[in-house]
Design an enzyme around this catalytic site. Structure first.
Site, short mmCIF file in Angstrom:
data_model
loop_
_atom_site.label_atom_id
_atom_site.label_comp_id
_atom_site.label_asym_id
_atom_site.label_seq_id
_atom_site.Cartn_x
_atom_site.Cartn_y
_atom_site.Cartn_z
N HIS B 55 5.53 -5.68 2.14
CA HIS B 55 5.37 -5.29 0.74
C HIS B 55 5.88 -3.87 0.48
O HIS B 55 6.50 -3.61 -0.53
CB HIS B 55 3.88 -5.41 0.39
CG HIS B 55 3.56 -5.21 -1.04
ND1 HIS B 55 3.90 -6.15 -1.98
CD2 HIS B 55 2.95 -4.21 -1.69
CE1 HIS B 55 3.49 -5.73 -3.17
NE2 HIS B 55 2.92 -4.55 -3.02
N LYS B 97 11.63 -0.70 -14.37
CA LYS B 97 11.24 -1.26 -13.07
C LYS B 97 10.42 -2.52 -13.31
O LYS B 97 9.78 -2.66 -14.34
CB LYS B 97 10.40 -0.22 -12.31
CG LYS B 97 9.80 -0.67 -10.99
CD LYS B 97 10.73 -0.34 -9.81
CE LYS B 97 10.25 -0.92 -8.51
NZ LYS B 97 9.26 -0.09 -7.85
N GLU B 99 7.78 -5.36 -11.10
CA GLU B 99 7.04 -5.51 -9.86
C GLU B 99 6.17 -6.77 -9.92
O GLU B 99 5.72 -7.17 -10.97
CB GLU B 99 6.16 -4.29 -9.62
CG GLU B 99 6.02 -3.96 -8.16
CD GLU B 99 5.58 -2.51 -7.97
OE1 GLU B 99 6.39 -1.71 -7.49
OE2 GLU B 99 4.43 -2.19 -8.32
N HIS B 101 2.77 -9.02 -8.89
CA HIS B 101 1.37 -8.94 -8.49
C HIS B 101 0.85 -10.36 -8.34
O HIS B 101 -0.15 -10.75 -8.92
CB HIS B 101 0.54 -8.14 -9.51
CG HIS B 101 -0.23 -7.02 -8.86
ND1 HIS B 101 -1.48 -6.64 -9.26
CD2 HIS B 101 0.08 -6.23 -7.81
CE1 HIS B 101 -1.89 -5.64 -8.49
NE2 HIS B 101 -0.98 -5.37 -7.62
N ASP B 123 4.64 3.70 -12.39
CA ASP B 123 5.98 3.91 -11.85
C ASP B 123 6.89 4.54 -12.89
O ASP B 123 7.78 5.33 -12.56
CB ASP B 123 6.59 2.56 -11.42
CG ASP B 123 6.14 2.16 -10.01
OD1 ASP B 123 5.91 3.08 -9.21
OD2 ASP B 123 6.03 0.96 -9.74
N ASP B 502 15.11 -6.12 -10.81
CA ASP B 502 14.83 -7.50 -10.40
C ASP B 502 13.56 -7.58 -9.59
O ASP B 502 13.12 -6.61 -8.98
CB ASP B 502 15.99 -8.04 -9.56
CG ASP B 502 16.23 -7.18 -8.33
OD1 ASP B 502 15.39 -7.23 -7.42
OD2 ASP B 502 17.23 -6.45 -8.30
N GLY B 539 14.15 -2.44 -8.17
CA GLY B 539 13.78 -3.81 -7.87
C GLY B 539 12.59 -3.90 -6.94
O GLY B 539 12.04 -2.89 -6.49
#
Lengths: 256, 742, 80
Positions: B55, B97, B99, B101, B123, B502, B539
């Protein structure tokens, strides 16, 4: 430039403060400043706005904690002296919690946050916040809240109706107050109310998010313009039309 | 250096192979021993295990990601920082960005999704940018399962609960339902922010003797080993590991955000970094490694929420709403004042050192010493095997139904419009504040969300997009399509695609077939990015999306930004006026493989995904954009899942207007209506503008074909579809509402 | 030390949509015996013995913890 000076109160967690500021400063070009929640005696303001957002996270109950902010004593005094106080969404909830307006907010009937454009009908255009509206004018405004289900005891509601304190009600585009037009289950489709003296006004819809054609509606500007007009005239100027008359909704719809 | 007598670096009596319990391999352990020149102690081992988890370290994906084009004339910051940044002119830039979860959302949907949003927001403001929009991409199993409805309900409420409270408009998203996501839903959150180019801040620590300041919430035991949790497959024990899931506090996030933005604006910080997965360990090693310096952290000065917390717990805790900053010593007082005013904590927990070592101390006792660069960047990259999966040949050669004698196509159209994958998403986005900040000029529900940039004539369109089904059938083509389609959506809004982020959701990369899917997908996406001229600025990779060994479809999610130089060009998908011509840019081919039509009416996911000619795709974009800028187009809408028929139906529904549309005769009717051929846009325009559009089309070598006319209250397509706009609208709008009603 | 458990509940006659929804959910799971569900809040206060006063507890409840327009409260005190 108008001499009228607006103050937008910033509570921790307010998030429409910048939007109100932008509408007043950039669109209406009036004087406006932020008022920090810890200020006890801000000076030189003619109108106060309690903006939307999630003051103190709304963790205990919407507006319950913000109403004990140091600035709120000033807001109470300001209102008692007849100054104009506008509460939008979370600001409305704070005004309810501190008792400047009657009633309370329950969770939306659908148990979900609702963000959508709705219509409200101006049921009283003879107050400083709606003076620029025609009687019964329908405004397209967005709501965005989790707790906008207005509640007040029956006796108080009767008094409020009699005094013209019910200012905005959710309606169809044509101005008919129906159950389907109500986004949150609010009693009697109530979207905005004022105090007995008509100088404190709270509404759930967000006029600051609908003050430019490019954002889908500029009907919200009418609220700010009404306030400005009232302050500049130094007295209330009627937008025209007949004396206030509370109009019942389609009872079969509302009581079902 | 501290005196040796005070150091307790020698290992305690650790049980043999404890590193395996922490998720480290034998080889990784050997590397750690050789980096340190001694055996690690438990704290150090814990720090390596979280920082070197898949991760955080991208040890399986790094090599494949190198192929992405990451440079361009607008790119200010490519991958590797908290977020990527590109310029939009006027001294302004956009940070963006995305991300995942996924696993936290599978076990606790509300908090999992909420903290996902919280992390991505941090971020963005870690770059000094004020967040201006959120988007999200979601995947769930079929909605007839109560557990799936529970997950959808919780995830959507969690996303709304967090972003509404922080005050960021959610302007777009996508959600699809497919068997493979049933127990492993995907929750990908994207955030974009606006920053002045001269106040961009980065994470590299600088200035020996500068102070390290922890801003925001106190540290508790939240999410201990969350990063390793995210790097495991889900199984029956996942739910029992619930304590791993963090709880979000959006109110504190809002205060931390305002405080940090004020600190950056006033130039009080040297660098800034968010605390996400692997907590202090990851953020401090990043800051030190990027700055080429060392950092010393005194854990006795970290404000704690849990009682009796162990050093390793403090160093790997994933408590939310925390930021790490570096500042000059004489600025600390001012920083504390700003944070006090916002009602949040700022604690000096250490300082910048010159030796390149990340050193953890407890007052005068040294607890850990690790070369920061090694911890941050020297994870052994994995050489993974690739093998083309055997299932592909079967699927590609599967005999597709003839589609010759499909009966009531009007009925099929209604069922498509009512299918969970194509119906209106209003039930979802109504729960999101779309309007705060008064910039949203393009609401959710169209091809892309649009925000204007105050003080300029510009606006930005954002789109989040992916198609797991196409990638399952052919990851290379699917990867290309994901990029092409996101770009096409932006073009429909009048925006020039300028940058991409991405989120790559895949199964277990240790399986050669999965890793093959990953590599192929990257290859397809990279190629599309190159041809379309779109650099990748940031990404995220999410592996191990499996349930009891069954992987999800390979699902790359593309987040893309498009620039609208003049916001008057902002175009919408709905038909506007009676008498306008309906025109198709591009061409329809027989592309039924992987289509929603085959899935819905033949319960089939097979065949080849639609063929994509990237050069044609690019020409279609240029043609459409030129027509929009010339003021010719009244509407523009991408043809995607459900094909031309569904695209036209949506333009009708959204505009409240009917249309009469011809069906191309060279195809079977079903194909003409529901084929999912790429590089097509349905536009409408005034008849007098047709010649001009045709001229533009000729110049760009793009087929421009009049296929019908707007008007009336019903949609007629060829001789086979006759539906009123009202009945289409009803089924399209009601599906999610009625499924999700208790 | 005193521990005060404050229970805040919707006032009688006030719509409780969360309670209603939960009741429907319970019924759909087969628990038809449930006549009514009310959802409220539970707040735990810890107070030093020498600072404890009933009247100030009541004041806390009516000023902040509950909104008397829509909510009732009651509390229990125990020693810890």
């Amino acid at each position: 430039m108008s001499k009228v000076r607006f103050g937008v109160i910033v509570f921790p967690g307010s998030n429409c403060d910048r939007d109100c500021y932008y509408v007043l400063k950039d669109l209406l070009q009036v004087k406006v400043d932020y008022i920090w929640h810890q200020e006890e005696k801000p000076k030189g303001f003619d109108c106060l706005i309690l903006p939307g957002g999630f003051s103190y996270g709304d963790y205990l109950r919407c507006g319950a904690i913000a109403r004990f902010s140091p600035v709120m004593e000033f807001v109470q005094d300001f209102a008692e002296q007849g100054g104009l106080v506008l509460g939008i969404c979370n600001g409305f909830q704070i005004l309810l919690e501190c008792g400047l307006l009657p009633g309370a907010m329950l969770r939306n009937q659908g148990l979900k946050f609702v963000c959508q454009f709705i219509y409200v009908r101006v049921d009283n255009n003879q107050i400083p916040f709606t003076g620029a509206a025609q009687p019964g004018q329908v405004l397209q405004l967005p709501v965005k809240h989790n707790e906008g289900n207005y509640y007040v005891e029956e006796e108080t509601l009767k008094e409020m109706k009699r005094r013209g304190q019910i200012v905005l009600r959710y309606s169809t585009k044509e101005g008919v107050v129906t159950r389907e037009a109500n986004p949150n289950g609010a009693l009697d489709n109530i979207a905005g109310i004022c105090n007995e003296r008509k100088n404190v006004f709270g509404l759930m819809p967000h006029p600051e998010n609908s003050s430019e054609p490019i954002l889908g509606s500029q009907d919200g500007l009418l609220i700010f313009k009404s306030m400005l007009q009232y302050m500049e005239d130094g007295e209330f100027r009627y937008g025209g039309g007949e004396e206030f008359r509370y109009e019942e909704g389609r009872e079969d719809d509302l009581d079902a | 250096m501290r005196k040796a007598g005070r150091m307790i670096l020698m290992p305690e009596n650790l049980p043999p192979k404890i590193y395996q319990d922490l998720g480290l391999t034998d080889y990784e352990y050997e590397r750690i021993v050789s980096i340190l020149g001694r055996q690690p102690n438990y704290l150090e081992l814990s720090m390596f295990s979280v920082r070197w988890s898949e991760h955080c370290s991208y040890k399986s994906s790094q090599k494949a990601l190198r192929d992405f084009p990451t440079e361009g004339k607008r790119v200010i910051q490519g991958p590797g920082e908290n977020a990527g940044i590109f310029s939009i002119g006027n001294g302004l830039a956009i940070a963006m960005k995305i991300e995942s979860h996924n696993h936290p959302s599978a076990v606790e949907p509300y908090q999992g999704a909420a903290t996902g949003v919280g992390g991505i927001i941090r971020d963005i403001f870690a770059m000094g940018a004020r967040p201006i929009a959120n988007l999200n991409s979601l995947r769930f199993g079929p909605l007839d399962r109560p557990k799936v409805r529970y997950l959808l309900e919780g995830v959507v409420a969690g996303i709304g609960g967090y972003s509404n409270c922080v005050g960021i408009p959610t302007i777009g998203g996508e959600v699809y339902f497919e068997d493979c996501y049933e127990a492993n839903p995907l929750v990908n959150a994207m955030c974009v922010g606006l920053v002045k180019t001269d106040t961009i801040i980065k994470s590299g620590a600088r200035g020996i003797g500068n102070k390290l300041i922890l801003i925001g919430s106190a540290t508790g035991r939240d999410g201990i080993h969350g990063a390793t949790f995210a790097s495991d497959e889900l199984d029956e024990s996942s739910e029992e590991r619930r304590p791993s899931v963090q709880v979000g506090d959006p109110f504190t996030e809002k205060l931390v955000m305002e405080a940090c933005l004020e600190l950056v604006e006033r130039g009080l910080l040297v660098s800034l970094q968010d605390l996400g997965a692997a907590g202090l360990t990851s953020s401090s090693s990043e800051m030190a490694a990027k700055g080429g310096v060392g950092l010393e952290i005194d854990i006795s000065r970290v404000p704690l929420r849990g009682e009796g917390m162990q050093p390793f717990e403090i160093m790997i805790s994933e408590s939310q709403e925390r930021m790490l900053a570096v500042a000059e010593p004489d600025k600390v007082e001012e920083i504390t004042k700003v944070c006090d005013r916002w009602g949040i904590r700022a604690a000096v927990i250490g300082q910048v050192t010159e030796d390149g070592i990340l050193r953890v101390v407890n007052e005068s006792q040294t607890l850990a010493e690790i070369p920061a660069r090694a911890l941050s960047q020297e994870v052994p990259l994995r050489n993974l095997e690739v093998r083309r999966p055997a299932y592909l040949d079967n699927l590609h050669h599967y005999p597709l139904p003839s589609l010759e004698s499909e009966k009531d196509l009007s009925q099929h159209m209604l069922e498509l419009l009512a299918s969970p994958n194509l119906c209106s998403r209003q039930w979802v986005y109504r729960q999101y504040d779309q309007l705060v900040e008064t910039n949203t000029i393009g609401l959710p529900g169209a091809d892309a969300g649009v925000v204007r940039i105050k003080g300029t004539h510009k606006a930005l369109a954002f789109k989040i997009d992916g198609n797991g089904r196409y990638c399952y059938l052919d990851p290379f083509a699917g990867g290309q399509i994901a990029v092409a389609e996101a770009a096409r959506n932006l073009v429909c809004r009048g925006a020039q695609p300028v940058a991409m982020t991405d989120c790559l959701n895949f199964g277990n990369p240790e399986k050669p077939e999965i890793y093959w899917q990953f590599v192929e997908c990257m290859r397809g996406m990279s190629q599309a990015c190159r041809v379309l001229g779109i650099p990748v600025v940031s990404g995220n990779v999410s592996f191990y999306n499996e349930n009891f060994g069954e992987p999800i479809y390979p699902t790359p999610t593309v987040g893309m930004a498009g620039l609208i130089e003049d916001m008057r060009w902002c175009t919408t998908p709905e038909f506007k006026d009676e008498g306008d011509l309906v025109v198709l840019l591009g061409e329809t081919h027989q592309d039924m493989g992987g289509s929603e039509y085959l899935k819905l009416f033949h319960d089939l996911i097979a065949g080849q995904p639609p063929a994509l000619d990237l050069d044609l795709e690019k020409r279609v974009h240029l043609c459409c954009l030129e027509a929009i800028r010339a003021g010719l187009l009244r509407s523009a809408h991408d043809c995607s899942e459900g094909g031309l028929a569904v695209a036209v139906a949506e333009s009708c529904i959204l505009g409240g207007l009917g249309a009469t549309v011809n069906i191309q005769e060279e195809h079977k009717q079903t194909v003409a209506l529901f084929s999912e051929s790429q590089s097509r846009i349905v536009v409408s325009l005034k008849e007098e503008d047709l010649l001009h559009l045709e001229e533009i089309g000729r110049r760009h070598k793009v087929p421009v074909k009049v296929i019908g006319m707007v008007g009336g209250d019903r949609l007629t397509m060829g001789k086979v579809i006759h539906l009123t706009v009202t009945e289409m609208k009803k089924v399209w709008e009601d599906t999610l509402e009625s499924i999700m009603r208790i | 030390m005193k521990r005060v458990l404050v229970y805040v509940t919707p006032k009688k006659g006030i719509l409780d949509p969360a309670g209603q929804a939960t009741q429907r959910a319970l019924q759909s799971l087969g628990y038809h015996e449930v006549e009514e569900v009310k959802i409220g809040k539970y707040i735990q206060l810890t107070i030093q013995d020498n600072n404890f006063s009933e009247s100030s507890i009541k004041e806390m409840c009516s000023r902040l913890l509950a909104n008397p327009v829509i909510e009732d409260y009651h509390y229990e005190v125990s020693d810890v």
